[in-house]
Design a protein around this motif. Structure first.
Motif, PDB file in Angstrom:
ATOM      1  N   GLU A 133     -11.145 -10.520  -7.257  1.00 25.55           N
ATOM      2  CA  GLU A 133     -12.145  -9.493  -7.698  1.00 25.55           C
ATOM      3  C   GLU A 133     -12.228  -8.128  -6.818  1.00 25.55           C
ATOM      4  OE1 GLU A 133     -15.579 -12.045  -7.243  1.00 25.55           O
ATOM      5  OE2 GLU A 133     -15.079 -13.031  -9.162  1.00 25.55           O
ATOM      6  N   PHE A 134     -10.942  -7.464  -6.659  1.00 25.87           N
ATOM      7  CA  PHE A 134     -11.117  -6.347  -6.085  1.00 25.87           C
ATOM      8  C   PHE A 134     -12.315  -5.326  -6.727  1.00 25.87           C
ATOM      9  CE2 PHE A 134      -6.149  -6.324  -5.199  1.00 25.87           C
ATOM     10  CZ  PHE A 134      -6.374  -7.387  -4.501  1.00 25.87           C
ATOM     11  N   LYS A 135     -13.068  -4.875  -5.334  1.00 24.45           N
ATOM     12  CA  LYS A 135     -14.202  -4.091  -5.816  1.00 24.45           C
ATOM     13  C   LYS A 135     -13.677  -2.556  -6.179  1.00 24.45           C
ATOM     14  CE  LYS A 135     -17.060  -7.461  -5.842  1.00 24.45           C
ATOM     15  NZ  LYS A 135     -16.785  -8.529  -6.523  1.00 24.45           N
ATOM     16  N   ASP A 136     -12.840  -2.048  -5.315  1.00 19.81           N
ATOM     17  CA  ASP A 136     -12.464  -0.599  -5.410  1.00 19.81           C
ATOM     18  C   ASP A 136     -11.015  -0.609  -5.080  1.00 19.81           C
ATOM     19  OD1 ASP A 136     -12.178  -1.063  -2.457  1.00 19.81           O
ATOM     20  OD2 ASP A 136     -14.001  -0.320  -2.300  1.00 19.81           O
ATOM     21  N   VAL A 137     -10.722   0.809  -5.113  1.00 21.33           N
ATOM     22  CA  VAL A 137      -9.068   1.136  -4.949  1.00 21.33           C
ATOM     23  C   VAL A 137      -8.616   0.532  -3.393  1.00 21.33           C
ATOM     24  CG1 VAL A 137      -7.548   3.067  -4.893  1.00 21.33           C
ATOM     25  CG2 VAL A 137      -9.217   3.023  -6.551  1.00 21.33           C
ATOM     26  N   ASN A 138      -9.629   0.720  -2.320  1.00 20.90           N
ATOM     27  CA  ASN A 138      -9.355   0.469  -1.010  1.00 20.90           C
ATOM     28  C   ASN A 138      -8.829  -1.011  -0.902  1.00 20.90           C
ATOM     29  OD1 ASN A 138      -9.730   3.016  -0.119  1.00 20.90           O
ATOM     30  ND2 ASN A 138     -12.039   2.497   0.255  1.00 20.90           N
ATOM     31  N   THR A 139      -9.467  -1.742  -1.694  1.00 21.80           N
ATOM     32  CA  THR A 139      -9.119  -3.286  -1.418  1.00 21.80           C
ATOM     33  C   THR A 139      -7.864  -3.405  -2.155  1.00 21.80           C
ATOM     34  OG1 THR A 139     -11.580  -3.726  -1.952  1.00 21.80           O
ATOM     35  CG2 THR A 139      -9.872  -5.607  -2.054  1.00 21.80           C
ATOM     36  N   PHE A 140      -7.595  -2.905  -3.214  1.00 25.55           N
ATOM     37  CA  PHE A 140      -6.201  -2.726  -3.841  1.00 25.55           C
ATOM     38  C   PHE A 140      -4.916  -2.131  -3.020  1.00 25.55           C
ATOM     39  CE2 PHE A 140      -3.078  -1.409  -7.113  1.00 25.55           C
ATOM     40  CZ  PHE A 140      -3.086  -2.519  -7.969  1.00 25.55           C
ATOM     41  N   MET A 141      -5.487  -1.027  -2.215  1.00 28.25           N
ATOM     42  CA  MET A 141      -4.550  -0.486  -1.447  1.00 28.25           C
ATOM     43  C   MET A 141      -4.164  -1.392  -0.080  1.00 28.25           C
ATOM     44  SD  MET A 141      -3.533   2.012  -2.861  1.00 28.25           S
ATOM     45  CE  MET A 141      -2.490   2.739  -1.492  1.00 28.25           C
ATOM     46  N   GLU A 142      -5.325  -2.520   0.048  1.00 28.33           N
ATOM     47  CA  GLU A 142      -5.006  -3.221   1.412  1.00 28.33           C
ATOM     48  C   GLU A 142      -3.836  -4.339   0.762  1.00 28.33           C
ATOM     49  OE1 GLU A 142      -8.514  -4.705   2.694  1.00 28.33           O
ATOM     50  OE2 GLU A 142      -9.481  -3.043   3.126  1.00 28.33           O
ATOM     51  N   GLU A 143      -4.023  -4.919  -0.248  1.00 28.62           N
ATOM     52  CA  GLU A 143      -3.312  -5.966  -0.751  1.00 28.62           C
ATOM     53  C   GLU A 143      -1.827  -5.496  -0.913  1.00 28.62           C
ATOM     54  OE1 GLU A 143      -2.392  -9.813  -1.511  1.00 28.62           O
ATOM     55  OE2 GLU A 143      -4.668  -8.940  -1.080  1.00 28.62           O
ATOM     56  N   LEU A 144      -1.813  -4.353  -1.436  1.00 28.73           N
ATOM     57  CA  LEU A 144      -0.419  -3.660  -1.579  1.00 28.73           C
ATOM     58  C   LEU A 144       0.310  -3.345  -0.114  1.00 28.73           C
ATOM     59  CD1 LEU A 144      -1.055  -0.819  -4.210  1.00 28.73           C
ATOM     60  CD2 LEU A 144       0.562  -2.803  -4.346  1.00 28.73           C
ATOM     61  N   GLY A 145      -0.644  -3.044   0.710  1.00 24.67           N
ATOM     62  CA  GLY A 145      -0.213  -2.866   2.208  1.00 24.67           C
ATOM     63  C   GLY A 145       0.430  -4.041   2.975  1.00 24.67           C
ATOM     64  N   LYS A 146      -0.231  -5.143   2.469  1.00 27.26           N
ATOM     65  CA  LYS A 146       0.294  -6.482   3.007  1.00 27.26           C
ATOM     66  C   LYS A 146       1.771  -6.929   2.528  1.00 27.26           C
ATOM     67  CE  LYS A 146      -4.202  -8.590   3.279  1.00 27.26           C
ATOM     68  NZ  LYS A 146      -5.236  -9.543   2.522  1.00 27.26           N
ATOM     69  N   LEU A 147       2.063  -6.529   1.132  1.00 27.10           N
ATOM     70  CA  LEU A 147       3.003  -6.658   0.488  1.00 27.10           C
ATOM     71  C   LEU A 147       4.278  -5.731   1.055  1.00 27.10           C
ATOM     72  CD1 LEU A 147       2.289  -6.856  -3.536  1.00 27.10           C
ATOM     73  CD2 LEU A 147       3.676  -8.475  -2.204  1.00 27.10           C
ATOM     74  N   LEU A 148       3.726  -4.738   1.120  1.00 30.13           N
ATOM     75  CA  LEU A 148       4.807  -3.594   1.739  1.00 30.13           C
ATOM     76  C   LEU A 148       5.378  -4.172   3.171  1.00 30.13           C
ATOM     77  CD1 LEU A 148       3.398  -0.309   0.277  1.00 30.13           C
ATOM     78  CD2 LEU A 148       5.471  -1.652  -0.378  1.00 30.13           C
ATOM     79  N   LYS A 149       4.251  -4.836   3.893  1.00 34.56           N
ATOM     80  CA  LYS A 149       4.760  -4.974   5.334  1.00 34.56           C
ATOM     81  C   LYS A 149       5.730  -6.106   5.237  1.00 34.56           C
ATOM     82  CE  LYS A 149       0.248  -3.904   7.633  1.00 34.56           C
ATOM     83  NZ  LYS A 149      -0.793  -4.255   8.102  1.00 34.56           N
ATOM     84  N   LYS A 150       5.701  -6.977   4.312  1.00 35.02           N
ATOM     85  CA  LYS A 150       6.797  -7.994   4.341  1.00 35.02           C
ATOM     86  C   LYS A 150       7.973  -7.676   3.845  1.00 35.02           C
ATOM     87  CE  LYS A 150       3.058 -11.496   4.086  1.00 35.02           C
ATOM     88  NZ  LYS A 150       2.594 -12.598   3.322  1.00 35.02           N
TER      89      LYS A 150
END
Length: 150
Positions: A133-150
């Motif tokens: 239940e992403f509330k905003d773009v920042n939450t979305f970007m955090e999840e993308l950041g986690k993917l990019l780190k791996k």
């Protein structure tokens, strides 16, 4: 077994073989009346698994709900129907191998995300955005950041 085409009761088994890692039997059948062939699956009937939802209500486990979530996530992605079926089978086998009478939706959701991440990262993010239940773009970007780190 009734024929799905003409509804005749008389059918014969042409071929039987194990399916789904020996957890069920796949049978090819032929109708004695119309001659058409069809496939049936025979599974061991077990006590129904209950799913505990976020609001603590309970309902009987339904494979089609996992399938619908994965299909929506993989829409217009390069994921084959065979990959989707295999993913759902793996998730379902994992759930039943827990040997629990009740499983929380959060446990199922995390397993779905784990499998989607291995198959298609865009499908994973799509599923995660709804599931978490992403509330905003920042939450979305955090999840993308986690993917990019791996």
């Amino acid at each position: 077994m009734k024929c799905p085409y003409c509804y005749e009761d008389e059918t014969k088994v042409i071929d039987s073989r194990p399916a789904d890692d020996n957890s069920s039997i796949r049978r090819r059948r032929q109708c004695e009346k119309c001659g058409k062939r069809f496939t049936t699956y025979e599974k061991l009937e077990t006590m129904p698994l209950m799913v505990i939802k976020k609001d603590n209500s309970r309902e009987v486990y339904d494979r089609s709900k996992i399938e619908a979530g994965i299909l929506h996530s993989c829409h217009k992605r390069p994921v084959s129907p065979q990959q989707i079926d295999a993913m759902i089978d793996e998730i379902e086998n994992w759930i039943f191998n827990l040997e629990e009478k009740e499983v929380e939706t959060s446990v199922i959701g995390e397993k779905v995300m784990e499998k989607l991440k291995d198959v298609d990262e865009v499908a994973y993010v799509r599923f995660a955005s709804v599931y978490r239940e992403f509330k905003d773009v920042n939450t979305f970007m955090e999840e993308l950041g986690k993917l990019l780190k791996k």
